[in-house]
Design an enzyme around this catalytic site. Sequence first.
Site, short mmCIF file in Angstrom:
data_model
loop_
_atom_site.label_atom_id
_atom_site.label_comp_id
_atom_site.label_asym_id
_atom_site.label_seq_id
_atom_site.Cartn_x
_atom_site.Cartn_y
_atom_site.Cartn_z
N TRP A 149 14.42 39.69 35.68
CA TRP A 149 15.85 39.37 35.69
C TRP A 149 16.61 40.67 36.01
CZ3 TRP A 149 19.48 39.67 31.08
CH2 TRP A 149 20.68 39.01 31.34
N ASP A 189 11.35 38.62 25.84
CA ASP A 189 12.65 38.01 26.14
C ASP A 189 12.40 36.51 26.27
OD1 ASP A 189 15.04 37.12 27.12
OD2 ASP A 189 15.11 38.45 28.87
N ALA A 240 14.39 33.23 26.66
CA ALA A 240 15.74 32.70 26.93
C ALA A 240 15.71 31.23 27.31
CB ALA A 240 16.39 33.51 28.05
N LYS A 253 20.80 28.40 26.85
CA LYS A 253 20.25 27.32 27.69
C LYS A 253 19.79 26.14 26.85
CE LYS A 253 20.33 31.04 30.23
NZ LYS A 253 20.77 31.53 31.48
#
Length: 393
Positions: free
Chosen positions: A127, A208, A210, A243
Amino acid sequence: MLTNLTPQPEDKILALMAQYRADPRPNKIDLGVGVYKNAEGLTPVMRSVKDAEHKLWEDQDSKSYVGLAGDPAFSAAMRELIFGESVNVDQVSAVATPGGTGAIRQGFELVKLADAGATVWLSDPTWPNHPSILSHLEMPQAKYRYFDAENCTVDLAGMLEDLAKVKKGDVVLLHGCCHNPTGANLHPSDFDAVIDTLNAAGAIPFVDIAYQGFGDGLDADAAFTRAIAARCPQFLVAASCSKNFGIYRERTGVLFAVSDNTENHDVTQGTMAYLNRQNFSFPPDHGARLVTMILNDDKMRRDWEEELEATRVGMLGLRMQLADALRAETGTDRFNFVGEHRGMFSRLGIPPEAVAKLREDHAIYMVGDSRINIAGLNKYSVPILAKAIAQVI
Ligand code: LMR
Protein backbone atom coordinates in the site's frame (compact mmCIF):
# COMPACT_ATOMS: atom_id res chain seq x y z
CA MET A 1 7.38 30.97 6.50
CA LEU A 2 4.66 29.40 4.37
CA THR A 3 6.46 30.53 1.24
CA ASN A 4 9.19 27.98 2.09
CA LEU A 5 6.83 25.11 1.43
CA THR A 6 7.34 22.95 -1.62
CA PRO A 7 4.69 20.66 -3.14
CA GLN A 8 4.46 17.21 -1.55
CA PRO A 9 4.24 14.08 -3.68
CA GLU A 10 0.57 13.40 -4.32
CA ASP A 11 -1.07 10.20 -3.13
CA LYS A 12 -1.84 8.33 -6.34
CA ILE A 13 -5.00 6.68 -5.04
CA LEU A 14 -6.49 9.94 -3.76
CA ALA A 15 -5.46 11.84 -6.91
CA LEU A 16 -7.25 9.22 -9.02
CA MET A 17 -10.36 9.63 -6.85
CA ALA A 18 -10.39 13.37 -7.62
CA GLN A 19 -9.81 12.73 -11.34
CA TYR A 20 -12.75 10.32 -11.42
CA ARG A 21 -15.06 12.79 -9.68
CA ALA A 22 -14.14 15.49 -12.21
CA ASP A 23 -14.88 13.23 -15.22
CA PRO A 24 -18.27 14.30 -16.68
CA ARG A 25 -18.83 11.07 -18.69
CA PRO A 26 -22.02 9.41 -17.36
CA ASN A 27 -20.88 5.82 -18.02
CA LYS A 28 -17.60 6.14 -16.07
CA ILE A 29 -16.49 3.20 -13.88
CA ASP A 30 -14.52 3.70 -10.66
CA LEU A 31 -12.21 0.82 -9.77
CA GLY A 32 -9.82 3.07 -7.83
CA VAL A 33 -9.96 3.74 -4.12
CA GLY A 34 -10.62 0.77 -1.81
CA VAL A 35 -14.16 1.57 -0.76
CA TYR A 36 -16.90 -1.07 -0.94
CA LYS A 37 -19.78 -0.33 -3.30
CA ASN A 38 -22.96 -2.34 -3.76
CA ALA A 39 -24.59 -3.18 -7.10
CA GLU A 40 -26.08 0.34 -7.24
CA GLY A 41 -22.62 1.88 -6.79
CA LEU A 42 -23.42 3.07 -3.26
CA THR A 43 -21.41 2.59 -0.07
CA PRO A 44 -24.25 1.80 2.33
CA VAL A 45 -24.27 2.18 6.11
CA MET A 46 -24.49 -1.40 7.41
CA ARG A 47 -27.77 -2.36 9.13
CA SER A 48 -26.03 -3.21 12.41
CA VAL A 49 -24.22 0.14 12.36
CA LYS A 50 -27.54 1.94 11.94
CA ASP A 51 -29.01 -0.07 14.81
CA ALA A 52 -26.03 0.67 17.05
CA GLU A 53 -26.17 4.37 16.18
CA HIS A 54 -29.85 4.45 17.05
CA LYS A 55 -29.22 2.79 20.40
CA LEU A 56 -26.23 5.00 21.08
CA TRP A 57 -28.29 8.12 20.41
CA GLU A 58 -30.84 6.91 22.94
CA ASP A 59 -28.44 5.71 25.62
CA GLN A 60 -25.36 7.90 25.46
CA ASP A 61 -25.47 10.58 28.12
CA SER A 62 -22.03 12.15 27.77
CA LYS A 63 -19.50 13.02 25.12
CA SER A 64 -16.75 13.68 27.64
CA TYR A 65 -13.27 12.28 27.02
CA VAL A 66 -12.78 8.54 27.36
CA GLY A 67 -9.04 7.91 27.79
CA LEU A 68 -5.83 8.22 25.78
CA ALA A 69 -5.94 4.55 24.84
CA GLY A 70 -9.64 4.72 23.96
CA ASP A 71 -12.29 2.51 25.53
CA PRO A 72 -10.74 -0.73 26.88
CA ALA A 73 -13.96 -2.53 25.87
CA PHE A 74 -13.23 -1.64 22.21
CA SER A 75 -9.69 -3.01 22.36
CA ALA A 76 -10.96 -6.16 24.08
CA ALA A 77 -13.69 -6.74 21.47
CA MET A 78 -11.23 -6.19 18.61
CA ARG A 79 -8.63 -8.40 20.30
CA GLU A 80 -11.14 -11.25 20.42
CA LEU A 81 -12.23 -10.67 16.81
CA ILE A 82 -8.67 -10.73 15.49
CA PHE A 83 -6.75 -13.05 17.80
CA GLY A 84 -9.46 -15.36 19.09
CA GLU A 85 -7.76 -17.40 21.81
CA SER A 86 -4.26 -17.09 20.37
CA VAL A 87 -2.85 -14.48 22.77
CA ASN A 88 -2.40 -14.13 26.49
CA VAL A 89 -4.44 -11.05 27.41
CA ASP A 90 -1.84 -9.91 29.95
CA GLN A 91 0.79 -9.60 27.23
CA VAL A 92 -1.27 -7.38 24.95
CA SER A 93 -1.03 -3.58 24.92
CA ALA A 94 -3.58 -1.70 22.83
CA VAL A 95 -4.64 1.79 21.83
CA ALA A 96 -7.51 2.98 19.69
CA THR A 97 -6.38 5.09 16.74
CA PRO A 98 -7.90 7.24 14.00
CA GLY A 99 -8.44 4.47 11.44
CA GLY A 100 -6.06 1.75 10.34
CA THR A 101 -3.70 4.39 8.96
CA GLY A 102 -3.52 5.92 12.45
CA ALA A 103 -2.62 2.49 13.82
CA ILE A 104 0.13 2.08 11.22
CA ARG A 105 1.52 5.52 11.98
CA GLN A 106 1.46 4.93 15.75
CA GLY A 107 3.05 1.50 15.26
CA PHE A 108 5.89 2.98 13.21
CA GLU A 109 6.43 5.65 15.83
CA LEU A 110 6.53 2.97 18.53
CA VAL A 111 9.21 1.13 16.54
CA LYS A 112 11.18 4.37 16.19
CA LEU A 113 11.05 5.05 19.93
CA ALA A 114 12.02 1.47 20.79
CA ASP A 115 14.81 1.09 18.22
CA ALA A 116 15.52 4.04 15.93
CA GLY A 117 17.96 1.94 13.90
CA ALA A 118 15.45 -0.80 13.03
CA THR A 119 14.66 -1.11 9.34
CA VAL A 120 11.01 -1.65 8.43
CA TRP A 121 10.70 -4.17 5.59
CA LEU A 122 7.75 -3.78 3.24
CA SER A 123 6.36 -6.20 0.69
CA ASP A 124 7.13 -5.25 -2.90
CA PRO A 125 4.62 -3.90 -3.77
CA THR A 126 2.62 -2.62 -0.82
CA TRP A 127 0.00 0.00 0.00
CA PRO A 128 1.70 3.27 -1.07
CA ASN A 129 1.03 4.94 2.26
CA HIS A 130 3.34 2.47 4.08
CA PRO A 131 6.58 3.75 2.48
CA SER A 132 5.22 7.29 2.44
CA ILE A 133 4.66 7.41 6.22
CA LEU A 134 8.05 5.79 6.86
CA SER A 135 9.76 8.41 4.68
CA HIS A 136 7.89 11.16 6.48
CA LEU A 137 9.13 9.76 9.80
CA GLU A 138 12.64 9.42 8.32
CA MET A 139 12.75 5.77 9.30
CA PRO A 140 14.93 3.21 7.49
CA GLN A 141 12.92 1.03 5.13
CA ALA A 142 13.59 -1.84 2.72
CA LYS A 143 11.59 -4.12 0.42
CA TYR A 144 11.20 -7.87 0.37
CA ARG A 145 10.06 -9.69 -2.77
CA TYR A 146 6.41 -10.66 -2.61
CA PHE A 147 4.68 -10.61 -5.97
CA ASP A 148 5.49 -12.79 -8.95
CA ALA A 149 4.48 -10.32 -11.65
CA GLU A 150 4.65 -12.98 -14.34
CA ASN A 151 2.04 -15.26 -12.80
CA CYS A 152 0.32 -12.70 -10.52
CA THR A 153 0.87 -15.00 -7.51
CA VAL A 154 3.00 -14.78 -4.37
CA ASP A 155 6.71 -15.27 -5.00
CA LEU A 156 7.17 -17.38 -1.87
CA ALA A 157 10.74 -18.45 -2.63
CA GLY A 158 11.82 -14.82 -3.24
CA MET A 159 9.99 -13.68 -0.14
CA LEU A 160 11.66 -16.28 2.09
CA GLU A 161 15.08 -15.56 0.60
CA ASP A 162 14.73 -11.83 1.34
CA LEU A 163 13.24 -12.32 4.81
CA ALA A 164 16.19 -14.53 5.73
CA LYS A 165 18.42 -11.45 5.23
CA VAL A 166 16.52 -9.31 7.70
CA LYS A 167 18.64 -8.17 10.67
CA LYS A 168 17.74 -9.14 14.23
CA GLY A 169 15.31 -6.56 15.60
CA ASP A 170 14.17 -5.34 12.17
CA VAL A 171 10.45 -5.06 11.62
CA VAL A 172 8.66 -6.91 8.81
CA LEU A 173 5.33 -5.49 7.73
CA LEU A 174 2.95 -8.22 6.56
CA HIS A 175 -0.57 -7.94 5.19
CA GLY A 176 -2.80 -10.06 7.42
CA CYS A 177 -5.10 -10.96 4.51
CA CYS A 178 -6.35 -9.54 1.20
CA HIS A 179 -2.98 -8.15 0.09
CA ASN A 180 -3.20 -4.55 -1.08
CA PRO A 181 -2.55 -3.85 -3.95
CA THR A 182 -2.09 -7.29 -5.53
CA GLY A 183 -4.89 -9.51 -4.15
CA ALA A 184 -2.34 -12.37 -4.09
CA ASN A 185 -2.17 -13.99 -0.66
CA LEU A 186 -0.06 -16.51 1.17
CA HIS A 187 -1.62 -19.97 1.32
CA PRO A 188 -2.18 -21.25 4.89
CA SER A 189 0.36 -23.97 4.15
CA ASP A 190 2.99 -21.19 3.65
CA PHE A 191 2.46 -19.56 7.06
CA ASP A 192 4.90 -21.78 8.95
CA ALA A 193 7.73 -21.25 6.48
CA VAL A 194 7.32 -17.46 6.71
CA ILE A 195 7.11 -17.54 10.51
CA ASP A 196 10.11 -19.91 10.79
CA THR A 197 12.15 -17.50 8.64
CA LEU A 198 11.09 -14.45 10.67
CA ASN A 199 11.87 -16.19 13.94
CA ALA A 200 15.23 -17.48 12.71
CA ALA A 201 16.18 -13.92 11.70
CA GLY A 202 14.92 -12.44 14.99
CA ALA A 203 12.53 -10.14 13.09
CA ILE A 204 9.51 -8.45 14.66
CA PRO A 205 6.36 -9.01 12.58
CA PHE A 206 4.01 -6.05 12.16
CA VAL A 207 0.68 -7.18 10.70
CA ASP A 208 -1.55 -4.73 8.85
CA ILE A 209 -5.04 -6.25 8.85
CA ALA A 210 -7.44 -3.87 7.13
CA TYR A 211 -9.79 -6.27 5.31
CA GLN A 212 -10.71 -9.01 7.78
CA GLY A 213 -13.88 -10.66 6.47
CA PHE A 214 -13.38 -9.60 2.84
CA GLY A 215 -11.25 -12.57 1.76
CA ASP A 216 -12.22 -16.06 2.92
CA GLY A 217 -14.24 -15.14 6.02
CA LEU A 218 -13.61 -13.59 9.45
CA ASP A 219 -11.69 -16.51 10.97
CA ALA A 220 -9.87 -17.60 7.82
CA ASP A 221 -8.68 -14.01 7.26
CA ALA A 222 -7.30 -13.85 10.79
CA ALA A 223 -5.49 -17.19 10.51
CA PHE A 224 -2.08 -15.73 9.56
CA THR A 225 -2.22 -13.18 12.40
CA ARG A 226 -3.20 -15.95 14.84
CA ALA A 227 -0.37 -18.18 13.62
CA ILE A 228 2.06 -15.30 14.24
CA ALA A 229 0.51 -14.75 17.67
CA ALA A 230 0.99 -18.42 18.51
CA ARG A 231 4.62 -18.56 17.45
CA CYS A 232 6.32 -15.14 17.50
CA PRO A 233 7.65 -13.76 20.78
CA GLN A 234 6.89 -10.10 19.97
CA PHE A 235 4.79 -8.50 17.27
CA LEU A 236 2.56 -5.56 16.38
CA VAL A 237 -0.85 -5.54 14.71
CA ALA A 238 -2.62 -2.56 13.14
CA ALA A 239 -6.30 -3.15 12.41
CA SER A 240 -8.92 -1.11 10.63
CA CYS A 241 -12.71 -1.15 11.00
CA SER A 242 -13.19 1.05 7.93
CA LYS A 243 -13.97 -1.73 5.49
CA ASN A 244 -15.50 -4.58 7.48
CA PHE A 245 -17.82 -2.25 9.40
CA GLY A 246 -18.13 0.21 6.49
CA ILE A 247 -17.37 3.16 8.79
CA TYR A 248 -14.62 4.73 6.70
CA ARG A 249 -15.10 8.35 7.73
CA GLU A 250 -15.47 7.54 11.44
CA ARG A 251 -11.74 6.73 11.52
CA THR A 252 -11.78 3.60 13.66
CA GLY A 253 -8.67 1.50 14.17
CA VAL A 254 -6.56 -0.13 16.84
CA LEU A 255 -2.88 -0.84 17.39
CA PHE A 256 -1.82 -3.92 19.37
CA ALA A 257 1.69 -4.58 20.67
CA VAL A 258 2.19 -8.09 22.00
CA SER A 259 5.17 -9.12 24.06
CA ASP A 260 6.42 -12.51 25.22
CA ASN A 261 6.24 -11.56 28.85
CA THR A 262 4.11 -9.39 31.07
CA GLU A 263 7.02 -7.43 32.59
CA ASN A 264 7.20 -4.54 30.15
CA HIS A 265 3.45 -4.41 29.56
CA ASP A 266 2.92 -1.24 31.59
CA VAL A 267 5.77 0.59 29.86
CA THR A 268 4.57 -0.48 26.41
CA GLN A 269 0.98 0.47 27.15
CA GLY A 270 2.10 3.79 28.63
CA THR A 271 4.29 4.56 25.62
CA MET A 272 1.45 3.89 23.20
CA ALA A 273 -0.88 6.17 25.19
CA TYR A 274 1.90 8.80 25.25
CA LEU A 275 2.19 8.60 21.45
CA ASN A 276 -1.56 9.10 21.10
CA ARG A 277 -1.27 12.18 23.34
CA GLN A 278 1.54 13.64 21.24
CA ASN A 279 -0.18 13.08 17.91
CA PHE A 280 -3.88 13.70 18.48
CA SER A 281 -4.57 13.21 22.20
CA PHE A 282 -7.79 11.19 22.54
CA PRO A 283 -8.68 8.83 19.69
CA PRO A 284 -12.10 9.19 18.00
CA ASP A 285 -14.77 7.30 19.96
CA HIS A 286 -17.96 7.18 17.89
CA GLY A 287 -16.96 4.42 15.46
CA ALA A 288 -15.15 2.47 18.17
CA ARG A 289 -18.26 2.53 20.35
CA LEU A 290 -20.46 1.27 17.50
CA VAL A 291 -18.03 -1.57 16.81
CA THR A 292 -17.95 -2.50 20.50
CA MET A 293 -21.74 -2.50 20.73
CA ILE A 294 -22.08 -4.66 17.63
CA LEU A 295 -19.43 -7.18 18.64
CA ASN A 296 -20.83 -7.53 22.17
CA ASP A 297 -24.51 -7.85 21.27
CA ASP A 298 -25.63 -11.25 19.93
CA LYS A 299 -28.34 -9.92 17.62
CA MET A 300 -26.38 -7.04 16.12
CA ARG A 301 -23.31 -9.21 15.75
CA ARG A 302 -25.22 -11.91 13.90
CA ASP A 303 -26.67 -9.30 11.56
CA TRP A 304 -23.23 -7.71 11.01
CA GLU A 305 -21.65 -11.07 10.24
CA GLU A 306 -24.45 -11.91 7.79
CA GLU A 307 -24.17 -8.61 5.96
CA LEU A 308 -20.37 -8.81 5.86
CA GLU A 309 -20.56 -12.36 4.53
CA ALA A 310 -23.02 -11.29 1.82
CA THR A 311 -20.61 -8.51 0.87
CA ARG A 312 -17.70 -10.96 0.67
CA VAL A 313 -19.65 -13.51 -1.34
CA GLY A 314 -20.86 -10.76 -3.68
CA MET A 315 -17.28 -9.63 -4.37
CA LEU A 316 -16.20 -13.23 -4.89
CA GLY A 317 -19.00 -13.71 -7.42
CA LEU A 318 -17.84 -10.60 -9.32
CA ARG A 319 -14.29 -11.97 -9.34
CA MET A 320 -15.42 -15.23 -10.86
CA GLN A 321 -17.61 -13.42 -13.40
CA LEU A 322 -14.69 -11.17 -14.37
CA ALA A 323 -12.28 -14.11 -14.70
CA ASP A 324 -14.80 -15.86 -16.99
CA ALA A 325 -15.46 -12.73 -19.05
CA LEU A 326 -11.73 -12.07 -19.49
CA ARG A 327 -11.20 -15.66 -20.59
CA ALA A 328 -13.96 -15.28 -23.16
CA GLU A 329 -12.92 -11.82 -24.39
CA THR A 330 -9.17 -12.44 -24.59
CA GLY A 331 -9.39 -16.10 -25.61
CA THR A 332 -6.63 -16.91 -23.07
CA ASP A 333 -6.17 -18.05 -19.47
CA ARG A 334 -3.94 -15.06 -18.80
CA PHE A 335 -6.32 -13.54 -16.25
CA ASN A 336 -7.36 -16.73 -14.43
CA PHE A 337 -5.57 -15.41 -11.33
CA VAL A 338 -8.40 -12.91 -10.83
CA GLY A 339 -10.54 -15.82 -9.62
CA GLU A 340 -7.75 -17.05 -7.31
CA HIS A 341 -7.04 -13.69 -5.67
CA ARG A 342 -8.96 -12.65 -2.57
CA GLY A 343 -10.17 -9.40 -1.03
CA MET A 344 -11.10 -6.15 -2.67
CA PHE A 345 -8.19 -5.89 -5.06
CA SER A 346 -6.46 -7.60 -7.93
CA ARG A 347 -3.45 -6.35 -9.78
CA LEU A 348 -4.11 -7.13 -13.43
CA GLY A 349 -0.52 -6.86 -14.58
CA ILE A 350 -1.34 -4.76 -17.65
CA PRO A 351 1.05 -1.95 -18.68
CA PRO A 352 0.56 1.71 -17.62
CA GLU A 353 -0.29 2.67 -21.22
CA ALA A 354 -3.19 0.23 -21.18
CA VAL A 355 -4.35 1.64 -17.82
CA ALA A 356 -4.23 5.16 -19.31
CA LYS A 357 -6.15 4.05 -22.41
CA LEU A 358 -8.84 2.47 -20.28
CA ARG A 359 -9.23 5.78 -18.48
CA GLU A 360 -9.07 8.01 -21.54
CA ASP A 361 -11.03 5.95 -24.07
CA HIS A 362 -13.36 3.93 -21.84
CA ALA A 363 -13.77 6.09 -18.69
CA ILE A 364 -12.57 3.14 -16.60
CA TYR A 365 -10.46 4.24 -13.64
CA MET A 366 -7.93 1.98 -11.92
CA VAL A 367 -4.70 2.70 -10.02
CA GLY A 368 -1.67 3.16 -12.33
CA ASP A 369 -0.13 -0.19 -11.33
CA SER A 370 -3.34 -1.80 -12.74
CA ARG A 371 -4.88 -2.49 -9.32
CA ILE A 372 -8.65 -2.80 -9.58
CA ASN A 373 -11.20 -2.58 -6.80
CA ILE A 374 -13.49 -5.53 -7.48
CA ALA A 375 -16.29 -3.89 -5.48
CA GLY A 376 -16.37 -1.05 -8.01
CA LEU A 377 -17.89 -3.52 -10.49
CA ASN A 378 -21.40 -4.90 -10.91
CA LYS A 379 -22.84 -7.56 -13.20
CA TYR A 380 -23.40 -4.97 -15.95
CA SER A 381 -19.94 -3.37 -15.81
CA VAL A 382 -17.98 -6.67 -15.70
CA PRO A 383 -18.54 -7.41 -19.43
CA ILE A 384 -17.77 -3.78 -20.30
CA LEU A 385 -14.47 -3.96 -18.40
CA ALA A 386 -13.51 -7.33 -19.90
CA LYS A 387 -14.20 -6.08 -23.44
CA ALA A 388 -12.26 -2.87 -22.85
CA ILE A 389 -9.26 -4.74 -21.39
CA ALA A 390 -9.21 -7.08 -24.39
CA GLN A 391 -9.11 -4.01 -26.64
CA VAL A 392 -6.26 -2.19 -24.89
CA ILE A 393 -3.80 -5.01 -24.22
C1 LMR B 1 -6.96 1.94 -0.70
O1 LMR B 1 -5.87 1.34 -0.73
O2 LMR B 1 -7.55 2.31 -1.72
C2 LMR B 1 -7.60 2.21 0.62
O3 LMR B 1 -6.87 1.66 1.66
C3 LMR B 1 -7.91 3.64 0.82
C4 LMR B 1 -6.70 4.47 1.07
O4 LMR B 1 -6.69 5.19 2.07
O5 LMR B 1 -5.75 4.44 0.28
